[in-house]
Design an enzyme around this catalytic site. Sequence first.
Site, PDB file in Angstrom:
ATOM      1  N   GLY A 135     -10.941   4.563   1.217  1.00  0.00           N
ATOM      2  CA  GLY A 135      -9.897   3.544   1.150  1.00  0.00           C
ATOM      3  C   GLY A 135     -10.084   2.422   2.157  1.00  0.00           C
ATOM      4  O   GLY A 135     -10.973   2.450   3.015  1.00  0.00           O
ATOM      5  N   HIS A 136      -9.223   1.425   2.058  1.00  0.00           N
ATOM      6  CA  HIS A 136      -9.293   0.276   2.954  1.00  0.00           C
ATOM      7  C   HIS A 136      -9.175   0.710   4.410  1.00  0.00           C
ATOM      8  O   HIS A 136      -8.422   1.635   4.741  1.00  0.00           O
ATOM      9  CB  HIS A 136      -8.196  -0.746   2.622  1.00  0.00           C
ATOM     10  CG  HIS A 136      -6.812  -0.263   2.942  1.00  0.00           C
ATOM     11  ND1 HIS A 136      -6.253  -0.384   4.202  1.00  0.00           N
ATOM     12  CD2 HIS A 136      -5.881   0.367   2.172  1.00  0.00           C
ATOM     13  CE1 HIS A 136      -5.036   0.135   4.198  1.00  0.00           C
ATOM     14  NE2 HIS A 136      -4.782   0.603   2.976  1.00  0.00           N
ATOM     15  N   ASP A 137      -9.951   0.087   5.271  1.00  0.00           N
ATOM     16  CA  ASP A 137      -9.909   0.304   6.717  1.00  0.00           C
ATOM     17  C   ASP A 137     -10.294   1.710   7.155  1.00  0.00           C
ATOM     18  O   ASP A 137     -10.078   2.081   8.311  1.00  0.00           O
ATOM     19  CB  ASP A 137      -8.527  -0.051   7.279  1.00  0.00           C
ATOM     20  CG  ASP A 137      -8.185  -1.515   7.053  1.00  0.00           C
ATOM     21  OD1 ASP A 137      -8.835  -2.368   7.674  1.00  0.00           O
ATOM     22  OD2 ASP A 137      -7.280  -1.790   6.226  1.00  0.00           O
ATOM     23  N   ALA A 155      -7.162   3.651   6.119  1.00  0.00           N
ATOM     24  CA  ALA A 155      -7.226   3.749   7.581  1.00  0.00           C
ATOM     25  C   ALA A 155      -7.463   5.159   8.097  1.00  0.00           C
ATOM     26  O   ALA A 155      -7.239   5.437   9.283  1.00  0.00           O
ATOM     27  CB  ALA A 155      -5.974   3.152   8.221  1.00  0.00           C
TER      28      ALA A 155
END
Length: 216
Positions: A135-137, A155
């Site tokens: 996922g993002h980050d 994250a």
Amino acid sequence: MAQPWYIYGAGGLGLETIDILNHALRVGHLSDFTGVFIEDDASRDTVEGFPIVALEDCAAGAPVTIAVGEPVVRRIMAEKSEAAGLKLASLLSPDAFISPMARIEPGVIVAPKCSVQARASIARNAAVNTMAIVGHDVAVSEGAVISSMVNLGGAVQVGAESFVGMSAAIKDGLTIGARSIVGIGSVVYKDVPDDVIALGNPARVARRNEDRKVFG
């Protein structure tokens, strides 16, 4: 003449990795390379038609990708490869989605049908297997192994030389500690400390990861 691209490890993950290399060559993402396996103390000359060589017989300066699923062994093989003059190189499947905002360091494997989202980072010598979602980050640290169909929420921090088993899901914002193992199908709602094995839904620490081995 095609240059060798070495795949260190001629087992199942090695065969999957050489498939990624050959797919990248077919679609023009790479050119002028040919896949060659490295095995320690090899008792065979080929596997599935691809040559096998010893590490000491490799061409200095050539790219190498580590293709084993055991994080500690990945580190040892990477160190041996670099000591032999090889250069860690990433193999990214043309079938994977990798955000242009993601950061991929040398020696990484990203397998077919994976998704690596915005601002994610995958550190040196890590592996992300088929259909995993990063996922993002998210930050996947050096030498970590993310198994097939894992879902890392936004994250998430995955520690160095950790292993996340097939179909596990990690809630957004959590940390998986260094050298820890998350079992197959586990669902993680809380941070996992360093050097432990966590299992179940919800995942709980079962014991210390004393020998730092995933397989056997």
